[in-house]
Design a protein around this motif. Structure first.
Motif, PDB file in Angstrom:
ATOM      1  N   ALA A 175       0.811  -1.215   0.000  1.00 54.35           N
ATOM      2  CA  ALA A 175       0.000   0.000   0.000  1.00 54.35           C
ATOM      3  C   ALA A 175       0.847   1.269   0.000  1.00 54.35           C
ATOM      4  O   ALA A 175       0.500   2.253  -0.652  1.00 54.35           O
ATOM      5  N   LYS A 176       1.985   1.255   0.709  1.00 59.07           N
ATOM      6  CA  LYS A 176       2.760   2.478   0.898  1.00 59.07           C
ATOM      7  C   LYS A 176       4.091   2.477   0.155  1.00 59.07           C
ATOM      8  O   LYS A 176       4.664   3.533  -0.094  1.00 59.07           O
ATOM      9  N   GLY A 177       4.606   1.302  -0.167  1.00 60.69           N
ATOM     10  CA  GLY A 177       5.924   1.236  -0.778  1.00 60.69           C
ATOM     11  C   GLY A 177       5.874   1.376  -2.278  1.00 60.69           C
ATOM     12  O   GLY A 177       4.807   1.557  -2.875  1.00 60.69           O
ATOM     13  N   PRO A 178       7.028   1.274  -2.917  1.00 61.83           N
ATOM     14  CA  PRO A 178       7.079   1.293  -4.387  1.00 61.83           C
ATOM     15  C   PRO A 178       6.274   0.131  -4.962  1.00 61.83           C
ATOM     16  O   PRO A 178       6.025  -0.870  -4.279  1.00 61.83           O
ATOM     17  N   PRO A 179       5.845   0.229  -6.189  1.00 64.01           N
ATOM     18  CA  PRO A 179       5.073  -0.866  -6.803  1.00 64.01           C
ATOM     19  C   PRO A 179       5.837  -2.189  -6.744  1.00 64.01           C
ATOM     20  O   PRO A 179       7.061  -2.226  -6.845  1.00 64.01           O
ATOM     21  N   LEU A 180       5.090  -3.280  -6.570  1.00 64.40           N
ATOM     22  CA  LEU A 180       5.693  -4.608  -6.505  1.00 64.40           C
ATOM     23  C   LEU A 180       4.788  -5.578  -7.255  1.00 64.40           C
ATOM     24  O   LEU A 180       4.040  -6.347  -6.671  1.00 64.40           O
ATOM     25  N   ARG A 181       4.861  -5.507  -8.587  1.00 66.35           N
ATOM     26  CA  ARG A 181       3.989  -6.316  -9.423  1.00 66.35           C
ATOM     27  C   ARG A 181       4.749  -7.360 -10.226  1.00 66.35           C
ATOM     28  O   ARG A 181       4.146  -8.295 -10.739  1.00 66.35           O
ATOM     29  N   ALA A 182       6.059  -7.187 -10.337  1.00 64.31           N
ATOM     30  CA  ALA A 182       6.870  -8.117 -11.141  1.00 64.31           C
ATOM     31  C   ALA A 182       8.267  -8.195 -10.533  1.00 64.31           C
ATOM     32  O   ALA A 182       8.668  -7.315  -9.756  1.00 64.31           O
ATOM     33  N   PRO A 183       9.021  -9.236 -10.865  1.00 64.68           N
ATOM     34  CA  PRO A 183      10.384  -9.355 -10.322  1.00 64.68           C
ATOM     35  C   PRO A 183      11.248  -8.134 -10.597  1.00 64.68           C
ATOM     36  O   PRO A 183      12.138  -7.803  -9.812  1.00 64.68           O
ATOM     37  N   GLN A 184      10.986  -7.443 -11.692  1.00 63.73           N
ATOM     38  CA  GLN A 184      11.779  -6.262 -12.028  1.00 63.73           C
ATOM     39  C   GLN A 184      11.595  -5.131 -11.015  1.00 63.73           C
ATOM     40  O   GLN A 184      12.394  -4.190 -10.969  1.00 63.73           O
ATOM     41  N   ASP A 185      10.524  -5.198 -10.196  1.00 60.50           N
ATOM     42  CA  ASP A 185      10.272  -4.157  -9.203  1.00 60.50           C
ATOM     43  C   ASP A 185      11.080  -4.368  -7.916  1.00 60.50           C
ATOM     44  O   ASP A 185      11.148  -3.475  -7.070  1.00 60.50           O
ATOM     45  N   LEU A 186      11.687  -5.543  -7.742  1.00 65.29           N
ATOM     46  CA  LEU A 186      12.365  -5.863  -6.491  1.00 65.29           C
ATOM     47  C   LEU A 186      13.517  -4.922  -6.145  1.00 65.29           C
ATOM     48  O   LEU A 186      13.690  -4.565  -4.972  1.00 65.29           O
TER      49      LEU A 186
END
Length: 209
Positions: A175-186
């Motif tokens: 909810a508050k952090g950077p987007p985390l939708r794919a491994p590239q977001d790690l």
């Protein structure tokens, strides 16, 4: 060629003093006084007809003759110690010494140990909980349990269990952090690195016998 060998005690005193670069530390290892070590080394120098140490006020240095003598002696004493360990391990049939990582020892091994002891009450099981890399060839341990791939040449390996690894995070992070939708977001998040793979080639999973 002169086949005379100096006394073993004198050679042992020299090897310990040269390894520690200290008569006092050698004395502690051999459970004698520094004066006794000094006497043994002096007798060895007289026997060999060479000086082995340059003695300064607060330190010692190896002579060229000592540097020739030391490697062979260190290897010989290491071989003797290894042989004695193997003999003791061979004769000590009533003890099973296991080394396991602390987490495995506490959360898995100890909980199942009673089953083994019920079937083999004559065997005294000793557990060393450590993550340190151990050399099973030395004979200090009978079995090592570690997390790893199981690819360890020269060891008898048995798979005990498999684990399942999956990603997880808190709802607050999404909810508050950077987007985390794919491994590239790690890379945008703080990561915990597991170095087990780097240590894996050195650590046995399980070796019996």
């Amino acid at each position: 060629m002169n086949g005379h060998l100096p006394p073993l005690s004198a050679l042992r005193a020299f090897e310990a003093a040269a390894r520690h670069m200290s008569f006092s530390k050698a004395a502690d290892e051999l459970h004698v006084t520094p004066a006794a070590v000094s006497h043994q080394i002096h007798a060895l120098e007289q026997d060999l007809g060479v000086r082995l140490f340059h003695r300064m006020n607060r330190s010692i240095e190896l002579t060229a003759s000592a540097r020739v003598l030391l490697p062979g002696l260190s290897e010989a004493f290491a071989g003797i110690q290894s042989s004695v360990r193997r003999l003791r391990a061979h004769n000590d049939t009533g003890t099973l010494t296991v080394t396991a990582s602390p987490s495995i020892a506490a959360k898995w091994l100890v909980l199942r140990l009673h089953r083994f002891q019920e079937q083999h009450p004559e065997i005294d099981v000793r557990i060393s909980a450590t993550d340190s890399v151990v050399d099973l060839a030395k004979g200090d341990y009978d079995i090592a349990i570690r997390y790893g791939s199981g690819r360890y040449p020269g060891l008898e390996v048995e798979l005990l269990l498999k684990n399942e690894v999956f990603p997880a995070c808190s709802p607050q992070l999404l909810a508050k952090g950077p987007p985390l939708r794919a491994p590239q977001d790690l890379p945008a998040h703080a990561l915990i690195h597991d170095q087990a793979i780097e240590r894996d080639p050195l650590v046995p999973t399980c070796r019996c016998g």
